[in-house]
Design a protein around this motif. Sequence first.
Motif, mmCIF file in Angstrom:
data_model
loop_
_atom_site.group_PDB
_atom_site.id
_atom_site.type_symbol
_atom_site.label_atom_id
_atom_site.label_comp_id
_atom_site.label_asym_id
_atom_site.label_seq_id
_atom_site.Cartn_x
_atom_site.Cartn_y
_atom_site.Cartn_z
ATOM 1 N N ALA A 107 -2.906 6.139 2.159
ATOM 2 C CA ALA A 107 -3.225 7.183 3.136
ATOM 3 C C ALA A 107 -3.221 6.601 4.539
ATOM 4 C CB ALA A 107 -4.595 7.797 2.824
ATOM 5 N N ASP A 108 -3.194 7.497 5.532
ATOM 6 C CA ASP A 108 -3.261 7.055 6.919
ATOM 7 C C ASP A 108 -4.707 7.052 7.393
ATOM 8 O OD1 ASP A 108 -3.954 9.715 7.592
ATOM 9 O OD2 ASP A 108 -1.882 10.256 8.050
ATOM 10 N N LEU A 109 -4.906 6.781 8.675
ATOM 11 C CA LEU A 109 -6.256 6.636 9.219
ATOM 12 C C LEU A 109 -7.055 7.933 9.157
ATOM 13 C CD1 LEU A 109 -8.265 4.711 10.549
ATOM 14 C CD2 LEU A 109 -7.244 5.268 12.765
ATOM 15 N N LEU A 110 -6.370 9.065 9.040
ATOM 16 C CA LEU A 110 -7.054 10.346 8.929
ATOM 17 C C LEU A 110 -7.345 10.722 7.481
ATOM 18 C CD1 LEU A 110 -5.168 12.414 11.659
ATOM 19 C CD2 LEU A 110 -7.497 11.517 11.762
ATOM 20 N N GLY A 111 -6.912 9.869 6.550
ATOM 21 C CA GLY A 111 -7.154 10.158 5.147
ATOM 22 C C GLY A 111 -6.092 11.011 4.497
ATOM 23 N N GLU A 112 -5.002 11.280 5.212
ATOM 24 C CA GLU A 112 -3.907 12.056 4.637
ATOM 25 C C GLU A 112 -3.067 11.145 3.738
ATOM 26 O OE1 GLU A 112 -3.385 15.314 4.895
ATOM 27 O OE2 GLU A 112 -5.256 15.434 6.053
ATOM 28 N N VAL A 113 -2.881 11.552 2.494
ATOM 29 C CA VAL A 113 -2.153 10.725 1.531
ATOM 30 C C VAL A 113 -0.659 10.752 1.842
ATOM 31 C CG1 VAL A 113 -1.537 10.444 -0.903
ATOM 32 C CG2 VAL A 113 -3.892 11.017 -0.263
ATOM 33 N N ARG A 114 -0.086 9.573 1.991
ATOM 34 C CA ARG A 114 1.345 9.439 2.267
ATOM 35 C C ARG A 114 2.144 9.181 0.996
ATOM 36 N NH1 ARG A 114 2.418 8.320 7.666
ATOM 37 N NH2 ARG A 114 0.827 9.335 8.961
ATOM 38 N N ALA A 412 -12.398 4.328 1.844
ATOM 39 C CA ALA A 412 -11.572 3.415 2.639
ATOM 40 C C ALA A 412 -11.440 3.917 4.072
ATOM 41 C CB ALA A 412 -10.199 3.269 1.994
ATOM 42 N N ARG A 413 -11.289 5.227 4.226
ATOM 43 C CA ARG A 413 -11.180 5.791 5.571
ATOM 44 C C ARG A 413 -12.451 5.551 6.376
ATOM 45 N NH1 ARG A 413 -11.312 12.170 6.452
ATOM 46 N NH2 ARG A 413 -13.532 11.659 6.307
ATOM 47 N N ASP A 414 -13.600 5.768 5.751
ATOM 48 C CA ASP A 414 -14.864 5.556 6.459
ATOM 49 C C ASP A 414 -14.994 4.108 6.926
ATOM 50 O OD1 ASP A 414 -15.483 8.182 6.007
ATOM 51 O OD2 ASP A 414 -16.941 7.798 4.423
ATOM 52 N N ALA A 415 -14.645 3.178 6.034
ATOM 53 C CA ALA A 415 -14.768 1.758 6.387
ATOM 54 C C ALA A 415 -13.804 1.388 7.506
ATOM 55 C CB ALA A 415 -14.507 0.897 5.152
ATOM 56 N N ALA A 416 -12.579 1.892 7.431
ATOM 57 C CA ALA A 416 -11.597 1.581 8.466
ATOM 58 C C ALA A 416 -12.009 2.167 9.807
ATOM 59 C CB ALA A 416 -10.225 2.107 8.053
ATOM 60 N N GLN A 417 -12.518 3.371 9.793
ATOM 61 C CA GLN A 417 -12.932 4.000 11.049
ATOM 62 C C GLN A 417 -14.158 3.304 11.627
ATOM 63 O OE1 GLN A 417 -13.284 8.207 10.286
ATOM 64 N NE2 GLN A 417 -11.078 8.514 10.308
ATOM 65 N N ASP A 418 -15.055 2.849 10.762
ATOM 66 C CA ASP A 418 -16.196 2.082 11.273
ATOM 67 C C ASP A 418 -15.716 0.850 12.037
ATOM 68 O OD1 ASP A 418 -18.160 3.753 10.351
ATOM 69 O OD2 ASP A 418 -18.508 2.648 8.491
ATOM 70 N N ASP A 419 -14.640 0.263 11.553
ATOM 71 C CA ASP A 419 -14.097 -0.921 12.201
ATOM 72 C C ASP A 419 -13.315 -0.559 13.469
ATOM 73 O OD1 ASP A 419 -13.151 -3.536 12.696
ATOM 74 O OD2 ASP A 419 -11.360 -3.165 11.496
ATOM 75 N N LEU A 420 -12.402 0.396 13.338
ATOM 76 C CA LEU A 420 -11.476 0.687 14.441
ATOM 77 C C LEU A 420 -12.067 1.590 15.505
ATOM 78 C CD1 LEU A 420 -8.234 1.244 12.332
ATOM 79 C CD2 LEU A 420 -8.786 -0.731 13.757
ATOM 80 N N PHE A 421 -13.023 2.428 15.110
ATOM 81 C CA PHE A 421 -13.587 3.366 16.081
ATOM 82 C C PHE A 421 -14.720 2.739 16.887
ATOM 83 C CE2 PHE A 421 -12.357 7.698 14.019
ATOM 84 C CZ PHE A 421 -11.043 7.302 14.023
ATOM 85 N N THR A 422 -14.685 1.442 17.013
ATOM 86 C CA THR A 422 -15.644 0.734 17.874
ATOM 87 C C THR A 422 -14.846 -0.101 18.859
ATOM 88 O OG1 THR A 422 -17.149 0.630 15.971
ATOM 89 C CG2 THR A 422 -17.722 -0.693 17.881
ATOM 90 N N PRO A 423 -14.096 0.573 19.751
ATOM 91 C CA PRO A 423 -13.267 -0.174 20.714
ATOM 92 C C PRO A 423 -14.122 -0.980 21.674
ATOM 93 C CG PRO A 423 -13.348 2.149 21.287
ATOM 94 C CD PRO A 423 -14.029 2.025 19.954
#
Length: 425
Positions: A107-114, A412-423
Amino acid sequence: MHAPRTAAAGRTASPATARLINDRLALQLLQSEGPLTAGQLKSLTGLSRPTVADLVERLQDAGLITVVGESGAQRRGPNARLYGIVADRAHLVGLDLRTHSVTVAVADLLGEVRDERTAPVGPDDTPGTAVSTALAVMDKSLAAAGAHQPHTIAVGAPGLVDPATGRLGGTDWIPSWHAALVGELRARHAAPVLLENEVNLAAIAEQRDGAARDRDTFVLLWLGHGTGAAVVLDGTLRRGASGGTGEIGFLPVPGTAALPTASGCDGGFHSLAGSAAICALAAEHGLPAAPGTGPGTATAPPSGAAAGTPSAVADADAPPAEAVVRAALSAGDTGAAFLDALAARLALGVAAVCAVLDPGCVVLGGEIGRRGGEELAGRVGAQLARLSPLRTDVRAGTVGGRAVLRGAVLAARDAAQDDLFTPTG
């Protein structure tokens, strides 16, 4: 001069902290609402126009948002620009491990399955072969999605996950290749590998996308090969000191011939509500046996939350009781009598959970819970009302056959956003 008051926190904060909080608030709004203009961000956050302009510039420089279009048929220019999250900024992997198969979603960063695909694992495959199969299907899925390296990997598997070590264990029946695969993923990839009990992931999916969307507190009762539960209190998944929250198969209940022991849940709630027990109950009511329920059939795994096997990817992973419940729904008075008897059994476990937690809502998940639908949920609710004074809404799970996989992608999306959404900056 006063320190800024952040839109998110509503209290004074240092300038750097205020920027981080405001940036994250804007990103959360772009995720939940879709693309927005700077003006819309200003309105939704309550921030000043200059503050919004600064955060938009910061998030663009960080590669987290970009211009994705314009708003309105007549308006043009900077104020009409629509900003959206760069979905390809990170790719996520969710895995659903079963006894006889593995399913992968990228999936992408928005959780949309590719991309999503499943590979069977043969009953005679060695652990090494099974691990190679799983890694190969993951590589194919990543390639099909155009992803080089995953940012975060989340794995759903049966069994207890030790909160202290993050390792899988607690039962003897779990296929050894499950733990071997998790180890290989951690060795091969720099990405974080999150391991979670499958029933817990299914609860996350029901909370975000399914029957519990309007509930911060609920219990998911898993009905598959065995029985399990996941507990969400005040919006937080509760795992317990040893990862064993929801081991409802071990719950002592009336109506069984023995008591459960530390080494097995026979005699506990599992003996009333596991797949084999449900098939036996159906036979007592004159319903035809499901395939694979005769003599010599393997018994359900001896665990509670670990024993639930979310909706089958392959027939070999499906609990026979699913077919029995499906048949009962169209079997007239005979089917209705069986469903009433099954509901009375399930209500015993639900009543015990409600007496301790008072969740207000119980979702019947797993293959059997979803197959029974509102017909079964309504019957359980009626039986529960006779046993407990606590008002409890009993619902059927609605996420469908990919509940565990969907929960893995969301984790996985939540964990990735926790990391990336802290610029920074």
